[in-house]
Design a protein around this motif. Structure first.
Motif, PDB file in Angstrom:
ATOM      1  N   ARG A 151       0.805  -1.219   0.000  1.00  0.00           N
ATOM      2  CA  ARG A 151       0.000   0.000   0.000  1.00  0.00           C
ATOM      3  C   ARG A 151       0.840   1.272   0.000  1.00  0.00           C
ATOM      4  N   VAL A 152       1.939   1.272   0.745  1.00  0.00           N
ATOM      5  CA  VAL A 152       2.771   2.482   0.790  1.00  0.00           C
ATOM      6  C   VAL A 152       3.367   2.822  -0.579  1.00  0.00           C
ATOM      7  N   PRO A 153       3.990   1.879  -1.310  1.00  0.00           N
ATOM      8  CA  PRO A 153       4.458   2.223  -2.665  1.00  0.00           C
ATOM      9  C   PRO A 153       3.329   2.678  -3.582  1.00  0.00           C
ATOM     10  N   SER A 154       2.145   2.089  -3.424  1.00  0.00           N
ATOM     11  CA  SER A 154       1.009   2.506  -4.231  1.00  0.00           C
ATOM     12  C   SER A 154       0.575   3.933  -3.900  1.00  0.00           C
ATOM     13  N   ALA A 155       0.701   4.307  -2.634  1.00  0.00           N
ATOM     14  CA  ALA A 155       0.233   5.625  -2.199  1.00  0.00           C
ATOM     15  C   ALA A 155       1.246   6.734  -2.440  1.00  0.00           C
ATOM     16  N   LEU A 156       2.500   6.385  -2.732  1.00  0.00           N
ATOM     17  CA  LEU A 156       3.545   7.398  -2.850  1.00  0.00           C
ATOM     18  C   LEU A 156       3.240   8.481  -3.887  1.00  0.00           C
ATOM     19  N   PRO A 157       2.802   8.139  -5.114  1.00  0.00           N
ATOM     20  CA  PRO A 157       2.478   9.208  -6.075  1.00  0.00           C
ATOM     21  C   PRO A 157       1.341  10.112  -5.586  1.00  0.00           C
ATOM     22  N   TYR A 158       0.358   9.544  -4.908  1.00  0.00           N
ATOM     23  CA  TYR A 158      -0.751  10.337  -4.391  1.00  0.00           C
ATOM     24  C   TYR A 158      -0.279  11.258  -3.267  1.00  0.00           C
ATOM     25  N   PHE A 159       0.599  10.742  -2.418  1.00  0.00           N
ATOM     26  CA  PHE A 159       1.144  11.548  -1.332  1.00  0.00           C
ATOM     27  C   PHE A 159       1.916  12.746  -1.874  1.00  0.00           C
ATOM     28  N   ILE A 160       2.749  12.520  -2.883  1.00  0.00           N
ATOM     29  CA  ILE A 160       3.536  13.620  -3.442  1.00  0.00           C
ATOM     30  C   ILE A 160       2.625  14.643  -4.119  1.00  0.00           C
ATOM     31  N   ALA A 161       1.566  14.172  -4.776  1.00  0.00           N
ATOM     32  CA  ALA A 161       0.603  15.103  -5.370  1.00  0.00           C
ATOM     33  C   ALA A 161      -0.053  15.958  -4.285  1.00  0.00           C
ATOM     34  N   GLY A 162      -0.417  15.333  -3.168  1.00  0.00           N
ATOM     35  CA  GLY A 162      -0.974  16.100  -2.061  1.00  0.00           C
ATOM     36  C   GLY A 162       0.036  17.057  -1.462  1.00  0.00           C
ATOM     37  N   LEU A 163       1.313  16.670  -1.468  1.00  0.00           N
ATOM     38  CA  LEU A 163       2.367  17.527  -0.934  1.00  0.00           C
ATOM     39  C   LEU A 163       2.513  18.803  -1.762  1.00  0.00           C
ATOM     40  N   LYS A 164       2.383  18.666  -3.076  1.00  0.00           N
ATOM     41  CA  LYS A 164       2.464  19.848  -3.937  1.00  0.00           C
ATOM     42  C   LYS A 164       1.347  20.841  -3.613  1.00  0.00           C
ATOM     43  N   VAL A 165       0.154  20.324  -3.364  1.00  0.00           N
ATOM     44  CA  VAL A 165      -0.975  21.193  -3.026  1.00  0.00           C
ATOM     45  C   VAL A 165      -0.796  21.788  -1.630  1.00  0.00           C
ATOM     46  N   SER A 166      -0.409  20.955  -0.682  1.00  0.00           N
ATOM     47  CA  SER A 166      -0.309  21.403   0.703  1.00  0.00           C
ATOM     48  C   SER A 166       0.816  22.400   0.901  1.00  0.00           C
ATOM     49  N   GLY A 167       1.871  22.333   0.086  1.00  0.00           N
ATOM     50  CA  GLY A 167       2.949  23.310   0.209  1.00  0.00           C
ATOM     51  C   GLY A 167       2.454  24.732   0.008  1.00  0.00           C
ATOM     52  N   GLY A 168       1.672  24.943  -1.048  1.00  0.00           N
ATOM     53  CA  GLY A 168       1.098  26.265  -1.281  1.00  0.00           C
ATOM     54  C   GLY A 168       0.065  26.641  -0.242  1.00  0.00           C
ATOM     55  N   LEU A 169      -0.740  25.663   0.190  1.00  0.00           N
ATOM     56  CA  LEU A 169      -1.765  25.953   1.196  1.00  0.00           C
ATOM     57  C   LEU A 169      -1.148  26.315   2.547  1.00  0.00           C
ATOM     58  N   ALA A 170      -0.031  25.690   2.894  1.00  0.00           N
ATOM     59  CA  ALA A 170       0.641  26.033   4.150  1.00  0.00           C
ATOM     60  C   ALA A 170       1.125  27.477   4.119  1.00  0.00           C
ATOM     61  N   LEU A 171       1.652  27.909   2.987  1.00  0.00           N
ATOM     62  CA  LEU A 171       2.094  29.300   2.852  1.00  0.00           C
ATOM     63  C   LEU A 171       0.906  30.246   2.941  1.00  0.00           C
ATOM     64  N   ILE A 172      -0.170  29.929   2.240  1.00  0.00           N
ATOM     65  CA  ILE A 172      -1.374  30.763   2.291  1.00  0.00           C
ATOM     66  C   ILE A 172      -1.929  30.816   3.704  1.00  0.00           C
ATOM     67  N   GLY A 173      -1.956  29.676   4.394  1.00  0.00           N
ATOM     68  CA  GLY A 173      -2.469  29.643   5.761  1.00  0.00           C
ATOM     69  C   GLY A 173      -1.629  30.473   6.700  1.00  0.00           C
ATOM     70  N   ALA A 174      -0.305  30.406   6.561  1.00  0.00           N
ATOM     71  CA  ALA A 174       0.572  31.186   7.428  1.00  0.00           C
ATOM     72  C   ALA A 174       0.363  32.685   7.221  1.00  0.00           C
TER      73      ALA A 174
END
Length: 261
Positions: free
Chosen positions: A168-191
């Motif tokens: 499951r973890v190798p399967s989820a890795l691409p999805y996690f990185i996609a979420g990381l790209k979104v969350s990086g900008g959202l963390a900046l906006i939230g701050a």
């Protein structure tokens, strides 16, 4: 190679053309700096206020990446727990949705009341902005494992932890990185949004405070200089995670190995 160079130079040429048009338009129309500064005036403001802006930029960056690190740790751990226990997911996932849909502007004043430290309040608000995309994408990725491989793991009587770590973890890795790209900008906006609501002042403050201070003094070039740093920071965060995606997924996942740029 020529196509790669063209793909990289084209966006840069478009940006330079827009900046040039902005510069010429402001000069031709005689627009004053306090209304709309030209790019050259913004660069001058960056040089004039560089010391204070860089210090505030570093503070904003620490809040952003601190919140992102907490969001990654919490999102991955909770998603893993959900994958191991569907009952736990049904019980707690609605709470994560509630946190996601609650407006940050409404939560930030409450955090300032309940927490003595402004930094802690800003960190928590930025975490709220960045948490859900990582959790949601990771949960989807953990469910996206190949059904035939899941049957194979069952055939060999793999434990739930083995299925999680090896399938499951190798399967989820691409999805996690996609979420990381979104969350990086959202963390900046939230701050930045939380700091604007807080209206914090002093040395230990971020770029949002510099923007507020400049707006009170009608120092529009300084406002644009701080905004430029925020935009460049957001672009930098996305570029870093895009490079991470290529490095991690480029050799084996279709989302990166099939790219031609």
């Amino acid at each position: 190679m020529n196509r790669t160079v063209t793909n990289r130079l084209l966006p840069a040429a478009v940006m330079l053309g827009l900046l040039l048009a902005w510069e010429l338009g402001v000069r031709w129309a005689g627009i004053p700096d306090y209304t709309l500064p030209a790019p050259s005036r913004i660069a001058q403001a960056l040089a004039e206020h560089g010391a204070s802006l860089v210090g505030s930029w570093w503070y904003t960056l620490k809040i952003t990446f601190g919140a992102l690190a907490l969001a990654c740790a919490g999102g991955v751990l909770i998603a893993s727990a959900f994958a191991l226990s569907p009952t736990l997911e049904r019980a707690l996932f609605p709470l994560a949705v509630v946190l996601q849909v609650t407006p940050l502007m409404a939560v930030a004043p409450l955090m300032l009341i309940y927490l003595d430290s402004t930094t802690a309040a800003l960190l928590l608000c930025a975490w709220l902005s960045a948490f859900f995309p990582i959790l949601s994408n990771t949960v989807i990725g953990l469910r996206a494992a190949d059904p035939q491989l899941r049957d194979l793991f069952r055939l060999y009587r793999a434990t739930p932890w083995q299925r999680l770590a090896l399938l499951r973890v190798p399967s989820a890795l691409p999805y996690f990185i996609a979420g990381l790209k979104v969350s990086g900008g959202l963390a900046l906006i939230g701050a930045v949004s939380a700091e604007m609501v807080a209206g914090a002042a002093g040395r230990e403050t971020g770029l949002a405070s510099r923007i507020l201070e400049a707006s009170f003094r009608t120092e529009t070039p300084k406002m644009f200089a701080a905004l430029t740093l925020l935009v460049l920071t957001g672009v930098m965060i996305f570029a870093v995670f895009n490079a991470v995606s290529r490095a991690v997924l480029g050799r084996w996942h279709a989302s990166e190995s099939g790219r031609t740029d």
